[in-house]
Design a protein around this motif. Structure first.
Motif, short mmCIF file in Angstrom:
data_model
loop_
_atom_site.label_atom_id
_atom_site.label_comp_id
_atom_site.label_asym_id
_atom_site.label_seq_id
_atom_site.Cartn_x
_atom_site.Cartn_y
_atom_site.Cartn_z
N VAL A 86 0.85 -1.20 0.00
CA VAL A 86 0.00 0.00 0.00
C VAL A 86 0.89 1.25 0.00
CG1 VAL A 86 -1.69 1.31 1.35
CG2 VAL A 86 -1.94 -1.16 1.10
N GLU A 87 2.00 1.16 0.72
CA GLU A 87 2.93 2.31 0.75
C GLU A 87 3.51 2.57 -0.64
OE1 GLU A 87 6.29 1.80 3.30
OE2 GLU A 87 6.81 3.92 3.26
N ASP A 88 3.92 1.51 -1.35
CA ASP A 88 4.42 1.67 -2.73
C ASP A 88 3.36 2.37 -3.59
OD1 ASP A 88 6.86 0.33 -2.28
OD2 ASP A 88 5.95 -1.63 -2.73
N TRP A 89 2.14 1.86 -3.50
CA TRP A 89 1.05 2.43 -4.30
C TRP A 89 0.85 3.91 -3.95
CZ3 TRP A 89 -2.00 1.37 -8.40
CH2 TRP A 89 -3.09 2.23 -8.61
N ASP A 90 0.75 4.19 -2.64
CA ASP A 90 0.48 5.58 -2.22
C ASP A 90 1.60 6.52 -2.65
OD1 ASP A 90 -1.93 4.95 -1.09
OD2 ASP A 90 -1.20 4.86 0.97
N ASP A 91 2.85 6.11 -2.45
CA ASP A 91 3.97 6.99 -2.82
C ASP A 91 3.99 7.23 -4.34
OD1 ASP A 91 4.64 6.94 -0.18
OD2 ASP A 91 6.46 5.71 -0.42
N THR A 92 3.78 6.16 -5.10
CA THR A 92 3.81 6.27 -6.56
C THR A 92 2.69 7.17 -7.07
OG1 THR A 92 4.75 4.05 -6.64
CG2 THR A 92 3.85 4.90 -8.69
N ALA A 93 1.50 6.97 -6.51
CA ALA A 93 0.35 7.77 -6.95
C ALA A 93 0.47 9.22 -6.48
CB ALA A 93 -0.94 7.14 -6.42
N THR A 94 0.99 9.41 -5.27
CA THR A 94 1.07 10.77 -4.73
C THR A 94 2.05 11.62 -5.52
OG1 THR A 94 0.48 10.00 -2.53
CG2 THR A 94 1.65 12.11 -2.65
N PRO A 120 5.49 -6.65 -17.03
CA PRO A 120 5.44 -7.06 -15.63
C PRO A 120 6.36 -6.20 -14.76
CG PRO A 120 5.52 -8.99 -17.05
CD PRO A 120 5.72 -7.79 -17.95
N THR A 121 5.96 -5.96 -13.55
CA THR A 121 6.61 -5.13 -12.51
C THR A 121 6.33 -3.63 -12.66
OG1 THR A 121 8.79 -4.65 -13.51
CG2 THR A 121 8.56 -6.76 -12.33
N ARG A 122 5.43 -3.26 -13.55
CA ARG A 122 5.17 -1.83 -13.74
C ARG A 122 3.75 -1.43 -13.32
NH1 ARG A 122 9.69 -2.87 -15.13
NH2 ARG A 122 10.98 -1.79 -16.67
N SER A 123 2.96 -2.30 -12.67
CA SER A 123 1.53 -2.01 -12.55
C SER A 123 1.24 -0.68 -11.85
CB SER A 123 0.79 -3.16 -11.86
OG SER A 123 1.35 -3.41 -10.58
N ALA A 124 1.88 -0.42 -10.69
CA ALA A 124 1.58 0.84 -9.98
C ALA A 124 2.08 2.04 -10.77
CB ALA A 124 2.21 0.81 -8.58
N TYR A 125 3.28 1.90 -11.33
CA TYR A 125 3.88 3.02 -12.11
C TYR A 125 3.05 3.27 -13.37
CZ TYR A 125 7.79 5.70 -14.22
OH TYR A 125 8.59 6.68 -14.79
N THR A 126 2.65 2.20 -14.05
CA THR A 126 1.83 2.36 -15.25
C THR A 126 0.50 3.03 -14.91
OG1 THR A 126 2.81 0.59 -16.55
CG2 THR A 126 0.50 1.03 -16.96
N ALA A 127 -0.10 2.62 -13.79
CA ALA A 127 -1.37 3.26 -13.39
C ALA A 127 -1.15 4.75 -13.15
CB ALA A 127 -1.90 2.59 -12.13
N ALA A 128 -0.05 5.08 -12.47
CA ALA A 128 0.22 6.50 -12.17
C ALA A 128 0.51 7.29 -13.44
CB ALA A 128 1.40 6.60 -11.21
N LYS A 129 1.29 6.71 -14.36
CA LYS A 129 1.65 7.46 -15.56
C LYS A 129 0.48 7.55 -16.55
CE LYS A 129 5.87 8.73 -14.46
NZ LYS A 129 6.14 10.14 -14.10
#
Ligand SMILES: NC(=O)c1ccc[n+]([C@@H]2O[C@H](COP(=O)([O-])OP(=O)(O)OC[C@H]3O[C@@H](n4cnc5c(N)ncnc54)[C@H](OP(=O)(O)O)[C@@H]3O)[C@@H](O)[C@H]2O)c1
Length: 244
Positions: A99-107, A145-154
């Protein structure tokens, strides 16, 4: 080639290194006044670029500091150009993403650029002029693969671009995205082993990595007075990777 930013105040987030540092150097070459951010006060960015520079040391994950920064931006007499460059990328499989990875990436990659856009729109509207460039990524157009949170943010920041461009166009504020490919910076070196770096470069049709200057020139064209009619667009600067 220096784009002319004389008389303009230009905000560059994440200007301590990599692509953002290059953009700030190129704005300084063009005679602009700089507002820059990085996470550390110790970066001493006031003295780095050879032009009048105000450095805001803020970690965008810290809500109170970020709100203080946004209030300062809203109150500025002028902000002519805003480059939302600061970003984080953690390459992790979905099952390992916390969740921290997701939050930091999205923020850092989406939420704060949106809030900065809201803030700088105020002085830009007062002057009926503004240019905003958001930095996305090839991984905001495609994925692996390995980009899901970053891809969502970008993907998200590209949505911020079009969503804000449509509302700001009547005020002569143009908002665009630049999506870099593999670029030789700390972020790239941290996420790719030497062998992976060589492999990545070999998969680019131009057969090499991008240098930060090659991203900066695209960003600064869209951010310059030469851009009078392009808004809501996303420009891939990837050596042809996404078409291969
Ligand atoms: N390099 C590539 O291959 C590549 C490819 C596609 C897209 N991009 C995008 O291009 C942009 C710049 O990337 P880069 O390669 O130049 O990255 P970089 O070398 O890692 O620099 C990142 C910048 O963002 C700032 N930053 C990081 N975390 C932050 C936080 N929590 N709060 C505020 N600022 C923070 C850093 O400040 P500190 O120095 O204080 O940590 C630094 O100035 C990013 O949006 C990235 O996603 C890069």
């Amino acid at each position: 080639m220096a784009f002319d930013f004389s008389g303009q105040t230009v905000l560059v987030t994440g200007a301590s290194r990599g692509i953002g540092e290059q953009i700030a150097r190129d704005v300084a070459d063009g005679g602009g006044t700089l507002l820059v951010t990085s996470t550390e006060a110790s970066h001493k960015l006031e003295d780095r670029f050879g032009v009048a520079t105000h450095h805001f040391p803020i970690d965008f994950r810290h809500e109170a500091d970020t709100q203080h920064f946004l209030a300062e931006l809203r109150a500025m007499d002028r902000v002519d150009v805003c480059i939302n460059n600061a970003g984080v990328a953690r390459h992790k499989l979905m099952e390992d993403t916390t969740v921290e990875d997701w939050d930091d990436t999205a923020t850092v990659n989406v939420k704060v650029p949106y809030l900065i856009t809201q803030a700088v729109a105020e002085p830009m509207k007062r002057h009926e002029y503004g240019r905003i460039v958001n930095i996305a990524s090839i991984w905001g157009h495609m994925t692996k693969p390995t980009r899901s949170a970053y891809t969502a943010a970008k993907h998200g920041i590209r949505g911020v671009t079009v969503g804000t461009a449509i509302e700001l166009a009547p005020f002569n504020i143009l908002v665009n995205t630049v999506s870099p490919g593999f670029t030789r910076t700390d972020m790239f070196k941290k996420n790719y082993s030497p062998a992976e770096q060589t492999q990545a470069a070999s998969r680019v049709p131009l057969k090499r990595l991008a240098e930060p200057q090659e991203i900066s020139v695209a960003v600064l064209f869209l951010a310059s007075k030469l851009n009078t009619y392009i808004t809501g667009q996303s420009l891939l600067v990837d050596g042809g990777y996404s078409i291969g």
